[in-house]
Write a protein that holds these residues in place. Structure first.
Motif, PDB file in Angstrom:
ATOM      1  N   ALA A  48      96.565  62.746  18.912  1.00  0.00           N
ATOM      2  CA  ALA A  48      96.325  61.359  19.315  1.00  0.00           C
ATOM      3  C   ALA A  48      97.571  60.547  18.980  1.00  0.00           C
ATOM      4  O   ALA A  48      98.291  60.861  18.032  1.00  0.00           O
ATOM      5  CB  ALA A  48      95.119  60.776  18.599  1.00  0.00           C
ATOM      6  N   ASP A  49      97.816  59.501  19.763  1.00  0.00           N
ATOM      7  CA  ASP A  49      99.003  58.697  19.502  1.00  0.00           C
ATOM      8  C   ASP A  49      98.775  57.631  18.443  1.00  0.00           C
ATOM      9  O   ASP A  49      99.678  57.265  17.727  1.00  0.00           O
ATOM     10  CB  ASP A  49      99.535  58.067  20.794  1.00  0.00           C
ATOM     11  N   ARG A  50      97.559  57.134  18.306  1.00  0.00           N
ATOM     12  CA  ARG A  50      97.246  56.120  17.287  1.00  0.00           C
ATOM     13  C   ARG A  50      95.828  56.323  16.798  1.00  0.00           C
ATOM     14  O   ARG A  50      94.921  56.523  17.588  1.00  0.00           O
ATOM     15  CB  ARG A  50      97.357  54.697  17.869  1.00  0.00           C
ATOM     16  N   ARG A  51      95.625  56.240  15.489  1.00  0.00           N
ATOM     17  CA  ARG A  51      94.289  56.468  14.951  1.00  0.00           C
ATOM     18  C   ARG A  51      93.315  55.364  15.340  1.00  0.00           C
ATOM     19  O   ARG A  51      92.135  55.626  15.554  1.00  0.00           O
ATOM     20  CB  ARG A  51      94.356  56.581  13.435  1.00  0.00           C
ATOM     21  N   ASP A  52      93.781  54.118  15.445  1.00  0.00           N
ATOM     22  CA  ASP A  52      92.830  53.043  15.743  1.00  0.00           C
ATOM     23  C   ASP A  52      92.221  53.190  17.129  1.00  0.00           C
ATOM     24  O   ASP A  52      91.202  52.582  17.426  1.00  0.00           O
ATOM     25  CB  ASP A  52      93.463  51.663  15.569  1.00  0.00           C
ATOM     26  N   ALA A  53      92.814  54.012  17.966  1.00  0.00           N
ATOM     27  CA  ALA A  53      92.273  54.255  19.303  1.00  0.00           C
ATOM     28  C   ALA A  53      91.362  55.487  19.324  1.00  0.00           C
ATOM     29  O   ALA A  53      90.783  55.803  20.347  1.00  0.00           O
ATOM     30  CB  ALA A  53      93.410  54.438  20.303  1.00  0.00           C
ATOM     31  N   ARG A  54      91.238  56.182  18.193  1.00  0.00           N
ATOM     32  CA  ARG A  54      90.469  57.427  18.144  1.00  0.00           C
ATOM     33  C   ARG A  54      89.551  57.428  16.930  1.00  0.00           C
ATOM     34  O   ARG A  54      89.855  56.853  15.905  1.00  0.00           O
ATOM     35  CB  ARG A  54      91.387  58.655  18.015  1.00  0.00           C
ATOM     36  N   THR A  55      88.456  58.134  17.024  1.00  0.00           N
ATOM     37  CA  THR A  55      87.583  58.365  15.883  1.00  0.00           C
ATOM     38  C   THR A  55      87.977  59.700  15.266  1.00  0.00           C
ATOM     39  O   THR A  55      87.966  60.716  15.949  1.00  0.00           O
ATOM     40  CB  THR A  55      86.109  58.422  16.327  1.00  0.00           C
ATOM     41  N   VAL A  56      88.323  59.681  13.990  1.00  0.00           N
ATOM     42  CA  VAL A  56      88.626  60.930  13.298  1.00  0.00           C
ATOM     43  C   VAL A  56      87.293  61.499  12.816  1.00  0.00           C
ATOM     44  O   VAL A  56      86.596  60.869  12.025  1.00  0.00           O
ATOM     45  CB  VAL A  56      89.583  60.699  12.117  1.00  0.00           C
ATOM     46  N   PRO A  57      86.910  62.668  13.331  1.00  0.00           N
ATOM     47  CA  PRO A  57      85.583  63.190  13.012  1.00  0.00           C
ATOM     48  C   PRO A  57      85.481  63.706  11.576  1.00  0.00           C
ATOM     49  O   PRO A  57      86.359  64.402  11.095  1.00  0.00           O
ATOM     50  CB  PRO A  57      85.395  64.326  14.013  1.00  0.00           C
ATOM     51  N   THR A  58      84.403  63.350  10.924  1.00  0.00           N
ATOM     52  CA  THR A  58      84.086  63.902   9.610  1.00  0.00           C
ATOM     53  C   THR A  58      83.184  65.117   9.822  1.00  0.00           C
ATOM     54  O   THR A  58      82.700  65.364  10.924  1.00  0.00           O
ATOM     55  CB  THR A  58      83.325  62.863   8.767  1.00  0.00           C
ATOM     56  N   ARG A  59      82.921  65.848   8.762  1.00  0.00           N
ATOM     57  CA  ARG A  59      81.988  66.983   8.873  1.00  0.00           C
ATOM     58  C   ARG A  59      80.605  66.500   9.286  1.00  0.00           C
ATOM     59  O   ARG A  59      79.896  67.182  10.007  1.00  0.00           O
ATOM     60  CB  ARG A  59      81.935  67.739   7.547  1.00  0.00           C
ATOM     61  N   ARG A  60      80.219  65.306   8.854  1.00  0.00           N
ATOM     62  CA  ARG A  60      78.916  64.752   9.239  1.00  0.00           C
ATOM     63  C   ARG A  60      78.852  64.528  10.748  1.00  0.00           C
ATOM     64  O   ARG A  60      77.855  64.833  11.400  1.00  0.00           O
ATOM     65  CB  ARG A  60      78.669  63.445   8.496  1.00  0.00           C
ATOM     66  N   ILE A  61      79.937  63.993  11.319  1.00  0.00           N
ATOM     67  CA  ILE A  61      79.985  63.788  12.772  1.00  0.00           C
ATOM     68  C   ILE A  61      79.936  65.130  13.494  1.00  0.00           C
ATOM     69  O   ILE A  61      79.223  65.281  14.491  1.00  0.00           O
ATOM     70  CB  ILE A  61      81.242  62.991  13.178  1.00  0.00           C
ATOM     71  N   LEU A  62      80.662  66.126  12.998  1.00  0.00           N
ATOM     72  CA  LEU A  62      80.659  67.445  13.630  1.00  0.00           C
ATOM     73  C   LEU A  62      79.255  68.059  13.600  1.00  0.00           C
ATOM     74  O   LEU A  62      78.809  68.666  14.578  1.00  0.00           O
ATOM     75  CB  LEU A  62      81.670  68.366  12.960  1.00  0.00           C
ATOM     76  N   ALA A  63      78.541  67.894  12.490  1.00  0.00           N
ATOM     77  CA  ALA A  63      77.165  68.397  12.404  1.00  0.00           C
ATOM     78  C   ALA A  63      76.269  67.669  13.403  1.00  0.00           C
ATOM     79  O   ALA A  63      75.411  68.282  14.043  1.00  0.00           O
ATOM     80  CB  ALA A  63      76.631  68.248  10.986  1.00  0.00           C
ATOM     81  N   GLN A  64      76.477  66.362  13.568  1.00  0.00           N
ATOM     82  CA  GLN A  64      75.676  65.593  14.527  1.00  0.00           C
ATOM     83  C   GLN A  64      75.932  66.056  15.956  1.00  0.00           C
ATOM     84  O   GLN A  64      75.017  66.143  16.771  1.00  0.00           O
ATOM     85  CB  GLN A  64      75.966  64.100  14.383  1.00  0.00           C
ATOM     86  N   VAL A  65      77.192  66.378  16.277  1.00  0.00           N
ATOM     87  CA  VAL A  65      77.524  66.899  17.610  1.00  0.00           C
ATOM     88  C   VAL A  65      76.759  68.202  17.863  1.00  0.00           C
ATOM     89  O   VAL A  65      76.199  68.408  18.944  1.00  0.00           O
ATOM     90  CB  VAL A  65      79.054  67.103  17.758  1.00  0.00           C
ATOM     91  N   LEU A  66      76.705  69.078  16.857  1.00  0.00           N
ATOM     92  CA  LEU A  66      75.959  70.332  17.009  1.00  0.00           C
ATOM     93  C   LEU A  66      74.468  70.061  17.168  1.00  0.00           C
ATOM     94  O   LEU A  66      73.793  70.691  17.979  1.00  0.00           O
ATOM     95  CB  LEU A  66      76.189  71.244  15.804  1.00  0.00           C
ATOM     96  N   ARG A  67      73.941  69.119  16.410  1.00  0.00           N
ATOM     97  CA  ARG A  67      72.518  68.777  16.515  1.00  0.00           C
ATOM     98  C   ARG A  67      72.183  68.279  17.921  1.00  0.00           C
ATOM     99  O   ARG A  67      71.173  68.664  18.505  1.00  0.00           O
ATOM    100  CB  ARG A  67      72.144  67.729  15.480  1.00  0.00           C
ATOM    101  N   GLN A  68      73.056  67.433  18.473  1.00  0.00           N
ATOM    102  CA  GLN A  68      72.817  66.926  19.823  1.00  0.00           C
ATOM    103  C   GLN A  68      72.861  68.049  20.853  1.00  0.00           C
ATOM    104  O   GLN A  68      72.048  68.098  21.769  1.00  0.00           O
ATOM    105  CB  GLN A  68      73.836  65.841  20.171  1.00  0.00           C
ATOM    106  N   ARG A  69      73.813  68.965  20.684  1.00  0.00           N
ATOM    107  CA  ARG A  69      73.905  70.097  21.617  1.00  0.00           C
ATOM    108  C   ARG A  69      72.655  70.962  21.547  1.00  0.00           C
ATOM    109  O   ARG A  69      72.083  71.342  22.568  1.00  0.00           O
ATOM    110  CB  ARG A  69      75.140  70.948  21.313  1.00  0.00           C
ATOM    111  N   LEU A  70      72.190  71.261  20.340  1.00  0.00           N
ATOM    112  CA  LEU A  70      70.985  72.078  20.180  1.00  0.00           C
ATOM    113  C   LEU A  70      69.752  71.356  20.713  1.00  0.00           C
ATOM    114  O   LEU A  70      68.863  71.988  21.290  1.00  0.00           O
ATOM    115  CB  LEU A  70      70.796  72.454  18.710  1.00  0.00           C
ATOM    116  N   ALA A  71      69.688  70.038  20.532  1.00  0.00           N
ATOM    117  CA  ALA A  71      68.554  69.273  21.045  1.00  0.00           C
ATOM    118  C   ALA A  71      68.513  69.315  22.568  1.00  0.00           C
ATOM    119  O   ALA A  71      67.438  69.416  23.167  1.00  0.00           O
ATOM    120  CB  ALA A  71      68.638  67.829  20.553  1.00  0.00           C
ATOM    121  N   GLU A  72      69.677  69.254  23.201  1.00  0.00           N
ATOM    122  CA  GLU A  72      69.733  69.324  24.660  1.00  0.00           C
ATOM    123  C   GLU A  72      69.287  70.692  25.161  1.00  0.00           C
ATOM    124  O   GLU A  72      68.647  70.808  26.200  1.00  0.00           O
ATOM    125  CB  GLU A  72      71.151  69.030  25.153  1.00  0.00           C
TER     126      GLU A  72
END
Length: 100
Positions: A48-72
């Protein structure tokens, strides 16, 4: 205000499955990161070119992404957790230096 850096590199390593890696690659691309090519459960590298334009994922966010995928795919999957040492997020910041 000048950004404290000009670019950021994110690497997610120790990925358990290929489907986890695919979900995280899609998430990062959707958040505006430039995601490098990868195969299966290879480490994920994104820029990414600038952090303020991006969300830096934490492990909690990564777990939530997996939860959403499994829910779908399967309905309510219940709690999703990452094991110790899984989905290690490494950040490297780069700054342009004026040399005279």
């Amino acid at each position: 205000m000048k950004q404290p850096y000009d670019a950021i590199r994110l690497v997610i390593s120790h990925i358990a499955t290929s489907s986890d890696a695919e979900a995280w690659r899609a998430y990062l691309a959707g958040e505006g990161w430039t995601v490098g090519p990868g195969w299966g459960a290879d480490d994920i590298t994104a820029w990414a070119d600038r952090r303020d334009a991006r969300t830096v994922p934490t492990r909690r966010i990564l777990a939530q992404v997996l939860r959403q995928r499994l829910a779908e795919e399967h309905g309510d999957p219940g709690p999703v957790t990452l094991k110790a040492g899984e989905a290690v997020v490494d950040l490297t910041y780069y700054r342009a230096v004026d040399r005279k």
